[in-house]
Motif scaffolding. Structure first.
Motif, PDB file in Angstrom:
ATOM      1  N   VAL A 183     -21.058  -6.503  24.984  1.00 53.89           N
ATOM      2  CA  VAL A 183     -21.884  -7.696  25.109  1.00 53.89           C
ATOM      3  C   VAL A 183     -21.230  -8.765  25.983  1.00 53.89           C
ATOM      4  CG1 VAL A 183     -21.005  -8.878  23.041  1.00 53.89           C
ATOM      5  CG2 VAL A 183     -23.370  -9.287  23.803  1.00 53.89           C
ATOM      6  N   ASP A 184     -19.905  -8.783  26.066  1.00 55.04           N
ATOM      7  CA  ASP A 184     -19.230  -9.794  26.891  1.00 55.04           C
ATOM      8  C   ASP A 184     -19.649  -9.704  28.359  1.00 55.04           C
ATOM      9  OD1 ASP A 184     -17.878 -10.814  24.747  1.00 55.04           O
ATOM     10  OD2 ASP A 184     -16.009  -9.763  25.138  1.00 55.04           O
ATOM     11  N   GLN A 185     -20.055  -8.531  28.793  1.00 53.84           N
ATOM     12  CA  GLN A 185     -20.456  -8.356  30.189  1.00 53.84           C
ATOM     13  C   GLN A 185     -21.797  -9.023  30.497  1.00 53.84           C
ATOM     14  OE1 GLN A 185     -20.219  -4.198  31.390  1.00 53.84           O
ATOM     15  NE2 GLN A 185     -18.765  -3.797  29.728  1.00 53.84           N
ATOM     16  N   TYR A 186     -22.592  -9.280  29.450  1.00 54.27           N
ATOM     17  CA  TYR A 186     -23.940  -9.790  29.643  1.00 54.27           C
ATOM     18  C   TYR A 186     -24.120 -11.207  29.116  1.00 54.27           C
ATOM     19  CZ  TYR A 186     -24.774  -4.792  30.245  1.00 54.27           C
ATOM     20  OH  TYR A 186     -24.712  -3.490  30.665  1.00 54.27           O
ATOM     21  N   GLY A 187     -23.454 -11.522  28.030  1.00 50.30           N
ATOM     22  CA  GLY A 187     -23.660 -12.790  27.348  1.00 50.30           C
ATOM     23  C   GLY A 187     -24.547 -12.624  26.134  1.00 50.30           C
ATOM     24  N   GLY A 188     -24.380 -13.539  25.192  1.00 52.69           N
ATOM     25  CA  GLY A 188     -25.188 -13.487  23.982  1.00 52.69           C
ATOM     26  C   GLY A 188     -24.348 -13.270  22.741  1.00 52.69           C
ATOM     27  N   ASN A 204     -19.627 -16.117  23.871  1.00 52.05           N
ATOM     28  CA  ASN A 204     -19.408 -17.458  24.431  1.00 52.05           C
ATOM     29  C   ASN A 204     -19.990 -17.602  25.828  1.00 52.05           C
ATOM     30  OD1 ASN A 204     -17.986 -18.650  22.188  1.00 52.05           O
ATOM     31  ND2 ASN A 204     -16.260 -17.328  22.724  1.00 52.05           N
ATOM     32  N   LYS A 205     -20.978 -16.775  26.091  1.00 54.25           N
ATOM     33  CA  LYS A 205     -21.759 -16.893  27.320  1.00 54.25           C
ATOM     34  C   LYS A 205     -23.234 -16.892  26.945  1.00 54.25           C
ATOM     35  CE  LYS A 205     -19.728 -13.367  29.467  1.00 54.25           C
ATOM     36  NZ  LYS A 205     -19.373 -12.392  30.546  1.00 54.25           N
ATOM     37  N   GLU A 206     -24.047 -17.564  27.747  1.00 54.84           N
ATOM     38  CA  GLU A 206     -25.469 -17.647  27.449  1.00 54.84           C
ATOM     39  C   GLU A 206     -26.098 -16.261  27.440  1.00 54.84           C
ATOM     40  OE1 GLU A 206     -29.513 -19.865  29.133  1.00 54.84           O
ATOM     41  OE2 GLU A 206     -27.543 -20.346  29.982  1.00 54.84           O
TER      42      GLU A 206
END
Length: 392
Positions: free
Chosen positions: A112-117, A70-72
């Motif tokens: 992946v939450d640390q980066y986005g996507g 839920n992040k770009e």
């Protein structure tokens, strides 16, 4: 602990779970487009692992598991194959491919939450004959994926190869039945098929190097004392590009038309299996995978094989987004592909080690793409430039 080490340790900690999936598929092989129990097995695992999962995705035995931060950020897919072969079961190691894809996807999900996507685990069935990836490519599945990754087991470590375009064509000949003692009253579809078969064989001398033509007489009649009214051939035409494969196909069809004119018969042609595009190699991804293998202690890594042999539906994905299909060694050089010995290797200690190293490697490639947007940009620029070159 850094994210690289977290990925490595996570995969090792879950290896028994992944190998349990691999062994279940080994013991319950399902051929292409019939992998319903396998789809249930793998999607249940993904649901339990926290992926939003859809069964029957695009094709009846396909699936998609998605984890969205839920992040770009980029969408990275790990492709799973899981169809078996008649008689030999998982002689192409697709059960291990599925285990590798799920392991890499679940590991990347942890960070992946640390980066986005988004992380996608994509179930692409029926690779051997019916091209799950082709159906998915045609449905636009790969259009929103930034990079697609997978590793195929075998007898070598490597970072992929070119593959051949494949055009599968069936020739059906129609004549007229008659008693073999009154052949003048009939028209032999078998004669037309044999003449076509011989003519196509003669084409082999006049095609570009690396082009392969192979076929069989599928139907040739049912009784020796009856002039056959029906006969058929099934052919694979393989070439470096689909454009050239179709050019050779047209020459073969002309052979059939000439044979029919000579025998007073007619011919119908059709595509009887899924055509496969050649594979568009992404050398940036290949270099990245090479480096990851070296980091994991694998030294005997073959570079991209430029001599295309064989065909795969990975080609369809490679024309839609940057794609790599690496290789991992799980058996000695004397073990043949599509054999019971290769199937057994998937559940061996070497198979287990192959799953660990392959899933770690492509998960680390994905991690680098998340950490280094410039590297992702380089991957995509190569892909775009290759497309421009093909179109020009």
């Amino acid at each position: 602990m850094d994210n690289k080490q977290m990925i490595l340790d996570f995969i090792v900690s879950k290896t028994d779970d992944y190998m349990a999936l691999v062994k279940t598929m080994y013991e319950n092989p399902e051929i292409g487009n019939q992998e319903f129990e396998t789809m249930e097995l793998l999607t249940k695992y993904l649901i339990d692992a926290g992926f939003e999962t859809q069964k029957g995705y695009v094709v009846p035995t396909g699936f998609i598991g998605t984890y969205d931060s839920n992040k770009e950020g980029p969408t990275i897919a790990f492709m799973c194959e899981y169809d078996a072969l008649p008689e030999v079961g998982h002689g192409c190691g697709h059960n291990l491919i599925a285990g590798i894809g799920i392991a890499a996807g679940e590991a990347l999900k942890q960070i992946v939450d640390q980066y986005g996507g988004k992380v996608i685990v994509l179930g692409t069935p029926a690779e051997e004959n019916f091209g799950g990836k082709v159906s998915m490519a045609n449905a636009g599945v790969f259009d929103t994926i930034d990079v697609a990754l997978m590793v195929h087991p075998g007898t070598k470590n490597g970072v992929g190869s070119k593959s051949q375009a494949l055009n599968p064509i069936k020739f059906e000949f129609f004549g007229k039945n008659a008693h073999a003692c009154d052949p003048e009253n009939g028209a032999s579809a078998l004669d037309a098929a044999v003449m076509t078969f011989t003519s196509i064989n003669m084409l082999r001398q006049f095609v570009e190097p690396g082009t392969y033509i192979h076929g069989i007489i599928k139907d040739g009649g049912s009784a020796a004392n009856v002039i056959p009214a029906y006969a058929s051939l099934e052919y694979y035409f393989r070439a470096s590009t689909m454009k050239y494969a179709k050019e050779i196909t047209e020459k073969a069809i002309n052979c059939a038309k000439g044979a029919c004119q000579a025998t007073n018969t007619t011919v119908k042609t059709s595509v009887y299996e899924c055509p496969y595009e050649d594979t568009l190699v992404n050398y940036t991804l290949a270099d990245m995978l090479t480096n990851k293998y070296y980091e994991l202690g694998i030294q005997d890594v073959n570079p991209v094989d430029e001599e295309a042999k064989g065909s795969t539906d990975v080609g369809a994905a490679s024309y839609k987004c940057p794609t790599i299909q690496g290789n991992i060694k799980i058996a000695s050089d004397d073990v043949l592909g599509h054999s019971k010995e290769m199937a057994a290797a998937t559940i061996s200690e070497d198979g287990k080690n192959g799953l660990i190293k392959a899933s770690q490697a492509i998960a680390l490639v994905a991690l680098e793409l998340l950490e280094n947007p410039d590297k992702l940009k380089q991957v995509k620029e190569e892909f775009n430039n290759a497309h421009k070159s093909i179109k020009s």
